[in-house]
Design an enzyme around this catalytic site. Sequence first.
Site, PDB file in Angstrom:
ATOM      1  N   THR B  51     -71.866 107.562  74.295  1.00 59.54           N
ATOM      2  CA  THR B  51     -70.684 107.001  74.010  1.00 59.54           C
ATOM      3  C   THR B  51     -69.638 107.696  74.443  1.00 59.54           C
ATOM      4  OG1 THR B  51     -70.287 108.164  72.027  1.00 59.54           O
ATOM      5  CG2 THR B  51     -71.994 106.464  71.792  1.00 59.54           C
ATOM      6  N   CYS B  52     -68.489 107.353  74.149  1.00 56.94           N
ATOM      7  CA  CYS B  52     -67.144 108.075  74.761  1.00 56.94           C
ATOM      8  C   CYS B  52     -67.135 109.368  74.192  1.00 56.94           C
ATOM      9  CB  CYS B  52     -65.874 107.200  74.482  1.00 56.94           C
ATOM     10  SG  CYS B  52     -65.541 106.445  72.975  1.00 56.94           S
ATOM     11  N   ASN B  53     -67.713 109.717  73.220  1.00 55.77           N
ATOM     12  CA  ASN B  53     -67.785 110.943  72.556  1.00 55.77           C
ATOM     13  C   ASN B  53     -68.820 112.068  72.677  1.00 55.77           C
ATOM     14  OD1 ASN B  53     -64.963 110.773  71.363  1.00 55.77           O
ATOM     15  ND2 ASN B  53     -65.887 109.584  69.519  1.00 55.77           N
ATOM     16  N   HIS B 100     -80.304 116.934  63.545  1.00 57.19           N
ATOM     17  CA  HIS B 100     -79.041 116.389  64.187  1.00 57.19           C
ATOM     18  C   HIS B 100     -78.849 114.928  64.401  1.00 57.19           C
ATOM     19  CE1 HIS B 100     -75.707 117.183  67.061  1.00 57.19           C
ATOM     20  NE2 HIS B 100     -76.415 116.111  67.924  1.00 57.19           N
ATOM     21  N   SER B 110     -69.279 112.546  63.652  1.00 55.61           N
ATOM     22  CA  SER B 110     -68.245 111.924  64.526  1.00 55.61           C
ATOM     23  C   SER B 110     -66.909 112.510  64.169  1.00 55.61           C
ATOM     24  CB  SER B 110     -68.338 110.316  63.766  1.00 55.61           C
ATOM     25  OG  SER B 110     -69.505 109.679  63.950  1.00 55.61           O
ATOM     26  N   GLU B 115     -67.221 106.559  60.424  1.00 51.65           N
ATOM     27  CA  GLU B 115     -66.873 105.464  61.251  1.00 51.65           C
ATOM     28  C   GLU B 115     -68.183 104.752  61.413  1.00 51.65           C
ATOM     29  OE1 GLU B 115     -67.352 105.148  64.439  1.00 51.65           O
ATOM     30  OE2 GLU B 115     -67.916 107.178  65.383  1.00 51.65           O
ATOM     31  N   GLY B 190     -55.977 107.099  74.400  1.00 51.98           N
ATOM     32  CA  GLY B 190     -57.581 107.403  74.232  1.00 51.98           C
ATOM     33  C   GLY B 190     -58.190 106.313  73.772  1.00 51.98           C
ATOM     34  N   ALA B 195     -59.280 104.521  66.818  1.00 53.45           N
ATOM     35  CA  ALA B 195     -57.980 103.913  67.417  1.00 53.45           C
ATOM     36  C   ALA B 195     -58.253 102.418  67.441  1.00 53.45           C
ATOM     37  CB  ALA B 195     -57.826 104.646  68.774  1.00 53.45           C
TER      38      ALA B 195
END
Lengths: 275, 429
Positions: B51-53, B100, B110, B115, B190, B195
């Site tokens: 994912t983007c994170n 984990h 997160s 979220e 971002g 967001a």
Amino acid sequence: MNEISYLLFLSVLGVTFIASAAYLVFFFRQNKQVRTIARMILVASGILQTLYIASRYIQVGHTPITSQHEAVVFFAWATTWAYLSFRWRYSVKNFGTLVSVFICLLLLISTISSRELTPLSPALQSWWLPVHAGVSLVAYGFLSLAFCGGIMYLLQERELKSKRFGYFFSRFPSLDALDQLISHCLTAGFVFLTLGIVTGSLWARQAWGTYWHWDPKETWSLITWFIYLVQIHQRLTVGWRGKKGAVMAILGFAAVIFTLWGVTYLLGGVHSYAG
Amino acid sequence: MQGEKILLLGVNHKTTPVEIREKIALSDGYDEPLSALKKIPDCKECYLLSTCNRVELLMVVEDRAEVENDIITFLFGGSLSEEERSQYLYIYYNADAVHHLFMVAASLDSMVIGEAQILGQLKEAYGYAAQLGCTGPLLNKFLHKSFSVAKRVRTETGIGSSAVSISYAAVQLAEKIFGSLKGKKVMLIGAGEMAELAAEHLVGRGVGSVVVANRTLSRAVDLAKRFNGSAVSMDERVQQLERVDIIISSTGATDLVLRKQDVKSVMRTRRNKPLFFIDIAVPRDLDPKLIEIDNVYLYDIDDLSSVVEINKSARDKEAVKAARIVDEEALKFQRWCQGRAVTPTIRDLREKVDGITRLELDRTLARMPNVNGKDRKTLEKMVSAISSRILHDPLTYLKSESCTGRDNSDMKVDVIRSLFRLDNGDDDK
């Protein structure tokens, strides 16, 4: 007549007090029904103030605006009707609370000075009197609304900046609404203030032969006028809005108050009232 | 079975700056990297989440030192030095890996805790892995378990509601500043999930247009399309400040994205019109000193939560509760994993059959009051003989060497355990 006038004054005091009390109840409870009632009482207070001024007019035979007491009552009357006319156009959340308390304070101040009737000196006997003094005090009415808006702005701004959302956060209107309110009241107040100064100067020409003779009140009116001129100019050109605008509205009003009372008690001059 | 372990490697927004994450993030789907992973020797099962994170690799491997190196090389593709790798990468084994993954699924790891999007991403990634046959009995069970853990955390704690209410709080604050949001412009710096959620709320309240600034422009374009907005490059962000009113920043950058002097210089051209900043990144994107500028308002996640009166302590309390659930489930899963070994399965099977025969014997004996001691002994002997003979074949099956030489004992354990229902009662049945 004197008794009627006195009774009217007492009822003005009482009704205004009840109106601001009702507004305060609304402020804490946020009950819409209470607000409607408070608004009606304030309208009643406005009508009673008008009647009281009319009764004084009949008593003294000229516009009752020459003694300290009369001037302050007229100031309160101008603020009340400025607010009500304003309120009629658009609403700003909980603004009425602060304004009604402010009007109540003005009326309380008016009780301090003597209600005695003072005969008008010949120099002041002119139809310029109601025009000049009336217009100036209506200007003060609008400027005091801008002052109340400025105070609310600063309180709300402080809550938003400090990130502690306490009592005022939900009760006060948005910053934008307050900023617009300040802007509108400043504009209206400034127009009346200008008219007041112009009429005053025309009257001076007629009564004393010169347009302007640097009486302390005149000087201070001019200073006040310049303060408002600068902030309106800056607001339109470089955008002195928000916090700076609110602070300037408060500063300008401090100058107004000084012109009204400070000059009379500290500096004297031809504008000094008999009271 | 003995030499097998669960291995989890990854990088996330906490450990790794966005520049590095972008290098290893998989931009073109899961198929290719998953097939490549499958080819790594001794890798029995694998799963990949990007994912983007975060990028996380989950595998079941033979216990062999070189495997780890192979995987690390696969992940970074040789673009980083040894030192950098060890700095950014985290590796968990067995119990820790389980813990984990459960934390990730429950959205406790997160950027914005609670979220909900991460669960969807986990499931999507699982879909790809399962389709390509990358996952086996152990990972199937493990991932399904992680989904149910996430669900349990969501229903039993209030952690999910805080993410939603945070964007609601952003709207509330914006309305306290701007009055009506009609015609106001939003810029997203971002393109994170949170967001997006906040922007959705703002658009719902009448915000006029959306601008997305992102390091990778393609992602910005994608997101902007969703809101009928426009995409700009990251370098244009300061310029854009002249036009927009609300800024939501959620990049994973380790450095500040906007500084005080950037914003201060813009205020003059804006003629002091208010600017409203929301910083939902961890670490922060926006200079905390922005708040010192007149008509500039800056809030981070904690500030926003205080608006909706879920104060931080309440949020933390929910997170503690959620972490407790994760611990509990991780422990349960650990027990299940251990049970998968041959020896405990034999023990469980014996216990089960012995239990049944003992119960039935006792019942029968209770109905026969005249049985003497000797007969009783005989009966008991007979019963235990029956149970051992019944057990003989399954046990031989369990212990048998596989003919192909490949260790498929985990499959056998699975068969036996489900045939005899040895796992009942302790989980989501």
